[in-house]
Design a protein around this motif. Structure first.
Motif, mmCIF file in Angstrom:
data_model
loop_
_atom_site.group_PDB
_atom_site.id
_atom_site.type_symbol
_atom_site.label_atom_id
_atom_site.label_comp_id
_atom_site.label_asym_id
_atom_site.label_seq_id
_atom_site.Cartn_x
_atom_site.Cartn_y
_atom_site.Cartn_z
ATOM 1 N N ILE A 36 0.853 -1.176 0.000
ATOM 2 C CA ILE A 36 0.000 0.000 0.000
ATOM 3 C C ILE A 36 0.892 1.231 0.000
ATOM 4 C CG2 ILE A 36 -0.177 -0.038 2.531
ATOM 5 C CD1 ILE A 36 -3.009 1.119 2.208
ATOM 6 N N LYS A 37 0.473 2.266 -0.725
ATOM 7 C CA LYS A 37 1.201 3.526 -0.768
ATOM 8 C C LYS A 37 0.438 4.545 0.077
ATOM 9 C CE LYS A 37 3.312 2.764 -5.297
ATOM 10 N NZ LYS A 37 3.413 3.261 -6.710
ATOM 11 N N VAL A 38 1.117 5.102 1.058
ATOM 12 C CA VAL A 38 0.474 5.980 2.040
ATOM 13 C C VAL A 38 0.873 7.432 1.795
ATOM 14 C CG1 VAL A 38 0.221 6.510 4.495
ATOM 15 C CG2 VAL A 38 0.501 4.129 3.746
ATOM 16 N N PRO A 39 -0.098 8.329 1.611
ATOM 17 C CA PRO A 39 0.236 9.749 1.502
ATOM 18 C C PRO A 39 0.630 10.297 2.869
ATOM 19 C CG PRO A 39 -2.143 9.448 1.495
ATOM 20 C CD PRO A 39 -1.534 8.072 1.483
ATOM 21 N N VAL A 145 -11.962 14.538 -3.433
ATOM 22 C CA VAL A 145 -10.499 14.518 -3.385
ATOM 23 C C VAL A 145 -9.907 14.796 -4.764
ATOM 24 C CG1 VAL A 145 -8.471 13.086 -2.929
ATOM 25 C CG2 VAL A 145 -10.431 12.976 -1.395
ATOM 26 N N LYS A 146 -10.471 14.204 -5.803
ATOM 27 C CA LYS A 146 -9.912 14.383 -7.138
ATOM 28 C C LYS A 146 -10.185 15.781 -7.699
ATOM 29 C CE LYS A 146 -9.546 9.559 -8.524
ATOM 30 N NZ LYS A 146 -9.820 8.540 -9.565
ATOM 31 N N VAL A 155 -0.531 8.701 -6.142
ATOM 32 C CA VAL A 155 -1.236 8.635 -4.860
ATOM 33 C C VAL A 155 -1.989 9.951 -4.640
ATOM 34 C CG1 VAL A 155 -0.966 8.426 -2.355
ATOM 35 C CG2 VAL A 155 0.457 7.056 -3.896
ATOM 36 N N TRP A 156 -3.258 9.836 -4.253
ATOM 37 C CA TRP A 156 -4.075 11.028 -4.058
ATOM 38 C C TRP A 156 -3.947 11.558 -2.636
ATOM 39 C CZ3 TRP A 156 -6.283 14.149 -7.447
ATOM 40 C CH2 TRP A 156 -6.469 13.677 -8.764
ATOM 41 N N PHE A 157 -3.810 12.869 -2.530
ATOM 42 C CA PHE A 157 -3.750 13.574 -1.252
ATOM 43 C C PHE A 157 -5.017 14.416 -1.092
ATOM 44 C CE2 PHE A 157 0.525 12.364 -1.912
ATOM 45 C CZ PHE A 157 1.225 12.481 -0.711
#
Length: 288
Positions: A36-39, A145-146, A155-157
């Protein structure tokens, strides 16, 4: 580029954690790779931290990596908190073996409570999700968010509270927010941007203090506060009785003809303290 290995006590079922996290379309993860990629925002700078599991449920191990060596220690500390690697699930498992939902805990053994990546993001989600079905709530959050957030390395912040504070209600209405929900989200963000609400201080307050203070804010009720306490702060003994999913899970598990009353829920849950939050999670898992 830096990389660090972290181990924790089992049981810890990262596959189950990823399965639940995958319900949120804004989160970047890979079930096959178990990653998993975490912002992670620190000093107002966005970073992407990758967490990849390579151990087993009984002997969990994780590979943590990022691009900036200077933030390594802060990132490791944050990942440890988000994924609750210091919370011994063996104690939880042993406690529930003697309860009326022991079967559910056996089926979902080692499933951790994974916190939202950021407390403001968590509050945003809680406000958006209140009184909505889960699928539409996720769609609405994704649109938000987008539209107003930003993307780094795929990855979205979430947008910062200062950004949301500057929006007009109509901008959220265009995304299918109700008028009131648009007001709640923007007005609460303004309180944060203006320094009238300090989310960082919540970690030092009791559940009761947080509830007392936050429900004074228009649009934040007990369900929203309980969700924030559980998913944002990781408080171990939360039981949101107003949650429809919890009511359905109890109805299903105990073969009830109709959804349980609050009094009935109190009776069923007498055995679950001091880990009501884990009972809540595992009941959700039992019907997901």
């Amino acid at each position: 580029m830096w990389m660090e290995t972290v181990r924790c006590k089992g049981p810890y079922n990262f596959d189950a954690a990823l399965d639940r996290l995958s319900m949120d379309p804004i989160i970047s993860l890979n079930k096959i790779e178990k990653s998993i990629k975490v912002p992670f925002v620190i000093n107002d700078m966005p970073n992407v931290i990758k967490v990849k599991a390579f151990g087993t449920t009984q002997e969990p191990a994780f590979e943590i990596s990022g691009n900036k060596e200077a933030i390594k220690e802060a990132a490791l500390k944050r990942m440890g908190r988000i994924f609750r690697w210091d919370f011994p699930l063996q104690d939880v498992d042993m406690h529930f073996q003697k309860t009326n939902i022991a079967k559910i805990f056996e089926q979902h053994k080692g499933t951790p409570i994974v916190l939202e990546f950021d407390l403001y993001n968590c509050l945003v989600k809680c406000i958006i999700h209140q009184q909505l079905n889960l699928a539409f709530a996720h769609r609405l959050t994704t649109r938000f968010v987008k539209k107003f957030g930003y993307e780094v390395e795929g990855v979205w912040f979430y947008p910062k509270p200062e950004v949301v504070a500057g929006l007009q209600y109509e901008e959220l209405r265009d995304l299918q927010f109700s008028g009131r929900k648009a007001e709640y989200l923007i007005d609460t963000s303004r309180l944060i941007a203006e320094g009238k609400l300090n989310l960082a201080e919540l970690a030092n307050q009791s559940d009761e203090e947080i509830l007392k203070n936050l429900i004074k804010i228009r649009g934040i009720g007990p369900w929203t506060v309980q969700s924030l306490l559980l998913s944002g702060l990781g408080r171990p003994n939360l039981f949101p009785k107003a949650d429809i999913g919890i009511q359905r899970a109890i109805q299903h598990h105990f073969n009830l003809e109709k959804k349980p009353s609050y009094d009935e829920m109190d009776q069923y849950s007498e055995q679950w303290s001091p880990y009501l939050s884990y009972a809540t999670l595992y009941l959700w898992r039992s019907i997901e």
